[in-house]
Design a protein around this motif. Sequence first.
Motif, PDB file in Angstrom:
ATOM      1  N   PHE A  66       0.844  -1.188   0.000  1.00 46.73           N
ATOM      2  CA  PHE A  66       0.000   0.000   0.000  1.00 46.73           C
ATOM      3  C   PHE A  66       0.880   1.239   0.000  1.00 46.73           C
ATOM      4  O   PHE A  66       2.070   1.175   0.308  1.00 46.73           O
ATOM      5  CB  PHE A  66      -1.005   0.000   1.159  1.00 46.73           C
ATOM      6  N   PHE A  67       0.279   2.342  -0.390  1.00 44.76           N
ATOM      7  CA  PHE A  67       0.996   3.604  -0.516  1.00 44.76           C
ATOM      8  C   PHE A  67       0.458   4.588   0.509  1.00 44.76           C
ATOM      9  O   PHE A  67      -0.731   4.623   0.793  1.00 44.76           O
ATOM     10  CB  PHE A  67       0.818   4.174  -1.927  1.00 44.76           C
ATOM     11  N   THR A  68       1.375   5.388   1.056  1.00 47.84           N
ATOM     12  CA  THR A  68       0.999   6.407   2.016  1.00 47.84           C
ATOM     13  C   THR A  68       1.980   7.564   1.902  1.00 47.84           C
ATOM     14  O   THR A  68       3.032   7.447   1.265  1.00 47.84           O
ATOM     15  CB  THR A  68       0.929   5.834   3.453  1.00 47.84           C
ATOM     16  N   LYS A  69       1.633   8.660   2.546  1.00 46.59           N
ATOM     17  CA  LYS A  69       2.479   9.849   2.499  1.00 46.59           C
ATOM     18  C   LYS A  69       2.205  10.690   3.733  1.00 46.59           C
ATOM     19  O   LYS A  69       1.179  10.505   4.401  1.00 46.59           O
ATOM     20  CB  LYS A  69       2.213  10.649   1.231  1.00 46.59           C
ATOM     21  N   GLY A  70       3.132  11.597   4.051  1.00 48.32           N
ATOM     22  CA  GLY A  70       2.930  12.423   5.225  1.00 48.32           C
ATOM     23  C   GLY A  70       3.848  13.628   5.274  1.00 48.32           C
ATOM     24  O   GLY A  70       4.840  13.700   4.546  1.00 48.32           O
ATOM     25  N   VAL A  71       3.490  14.549   6.167  1.00 52.15           N
ATOM     26  CA  VAL A  71       4.268  15.759   6.428  1.00 52.15           C
ATOM     27  C   VAL A  71       4.453  15.871   7.935  1.00 52.15           C
ATOM     28  O   VAL A  71       3.508  15.628   8.695  1.00 52.15           O
ATOM     29  CB  VAL A  71       3.531  17.032   5.938  1.00 52.15           C
ATOM     30  N   GLY A  72       5.649  16.242   8.363  1.00 53.51           N
ATOM     31  CA  GLY A  72       5.913  16.463   9.782  1.00 53.51           C
ATOM     32  C   GLY A  72       6.682  17.744  10.003  1.00 53.51           C
ATOM     33  O   GLY A  72       7.555  18.092   9.202  1.00 53.51           O
ATOM     34  N   ILE A  73       6.358  18.431  11.078  1.00 53.53           N
ATOM     35  CA  ILE A  73       7.029  19.683  11.430  1.00 53.53           C
ATOM     36  C   ILE A  73       7.394  19.616  12.904  1.00 53.53           C
ATOM     37  O   ILE A  73       6.568  19.221  13.732  1.00 53.53           O
ATOM     38  CB  ILE A  73       6.106  20.892  11.154  1.00 53.53           C
TER      39      ILE A  73
END
Length: 181
Positions: A8-15
């Motif tokens: 499966f594919f996923t994505k994200g942003v973190g700060i």
Amino acid sequence: MYVPRYIFFTKGVGIAREKLASFENALRSARIAHLNIVTVSSIFPPHCHIIDIETGLSRLEPGEIAHCVMAKEQIKVPGRRVVASIGLALPAEKGMYGYLSEHHGFGQTEQEAGDYAEDLAASMLANTLGIEFDAAKDYDERREVYQMSGKIVESQHTSQAALGAEGNLWTTVLAVALFVK
């Protein structure tokens, strides 16, 4: 070891203030922070099936060692665009392996980075399958050659872009293709 049957594919942003915490937050955003992630090279296994993230996550346990192809970029420059993308190219022939590619960088939109990653995966597969193409042509023209060959059935991408956060903070973007048994 095993040959994965699902992906499966996923994505994200973190700060965050710290670079590592920014990466952790991106993993949380992608919903995979509870896994021990091991990155691998870019082969899409034969007979592997793409599943949605909910199904994929339901097959994994906290702390499990999970193999993936990951694109990650980190920045501490406010307002600068950062991007990560995973490309996929699948062969028409059942039982043949495909390719995943990872691309990360600066200044591109999600679509631009995604097209680039997709092109990388399709070009690697085309080389493997003996499809002749002109590498100097743009991707849209090469894509037509790939499709007309009848040897490449599908290509796609998963991409994440963000602007660097204000306030002396790290920004991390990631795109992941995660393998499941």
